[in-house]
Write a protein that holds these residues in place. Sequence first.
Motif, short mmCIF file in Angstrom:
data_model
loop_
_atom_site.label_atom_id
_atom_site.label_comp_id
_atom_site.label_asym_id
_atom_site.label_seq_id
_atom_site.Cartn_x
_atom_site.Cartn_y
_atom_site.Cartn_z
N VAL A 1 0.84 -1.22 -0.15
CA VAL A 1 0.14 -0.13 0.13
C VAL A 1 1.07 1.29 -0.07
CG1 VAL A 1 -1.62 1.32 1.34
CG2 VAL A 1 -2.16 -1.21 0.85
N CYS A 2 2.04 1.30 0.90
CA CYS A 2 2.68 2.43 0.85
C CYS A 2 3.51 2.37 -0.34
CB CYS A 2 3.83 2.29 2.00
SG CYS A 2 3.13 2.39 3.45
N VAL B 1 2.55 1.50 -3.65
CA VAL B 1 1.61 2.00 -4.51
C VAL B 1 0.86 3.40 -4.41
CG1 VAL B 1 -0.74 1.59 -5.51
CG2 VAL B 1 0.73 -0.27 -5.13
N ASN B 2 0.53 3.72 -3.24
CA ASN B 2 -0.04 4.57 -2.86
C ASN B 2 0.60 5.43 -1.54
OD1 ASN B 2 -1.69 7.16 -2.73
ND2 ASN B 2 -3.36 5.95 -1.84
N ARG C 1 -3.29 15.87 2.16
CA ARG C 1 -2.42 14.62 1.73
C ARG C 1 -1.45 14.65 2.81
NH1 ARG C 1 -5.57 10.82 -0.08
NH2 ARG C 1 -6.80 11.35 -1.79
N ARG D 1 5.92 4.72 4.43
CA ARG D 1 6.82 5.34 3.38
C ARG D 1 7.79 6.31 4.05
NH1 ARG D 1 7.56 4.20 -2.10
NH2 ARG D 1 8.69 5.86 -2.69
#
Length: 88
Positions: free
Chosen positions: A21-22, A24-25, A60, A66
């Motif tokens: 997830v980190c 990809v997004n 955001r 990340r």
Amino acid sequence: MTLAALALACLLAITVCYYLVCWVNPFGRCRTCTGTGLLMPTGRLRSRPKPCRRCQATGRRLRIGRRLHNHSTTARAAARRIRDDAHR
């Protein structure tokens, strides 16, 4: 399969999923402004919403995973530079 092995497998699966997830997004919604980028005033009549200082009004934020990845990548690159400079 023992209970400890099952728990370890579940923990490993959750960690891998969070890493993906980190990757990809890398950005998530800001928790302060709930992704709007604006802070709504409370208790004042006719006051305007203010930009969120936590996310700089983007709505955001970089995810914690990340940030850890970026930090480890930077630290690893710095260690390589130091090692290479020492060998010259």
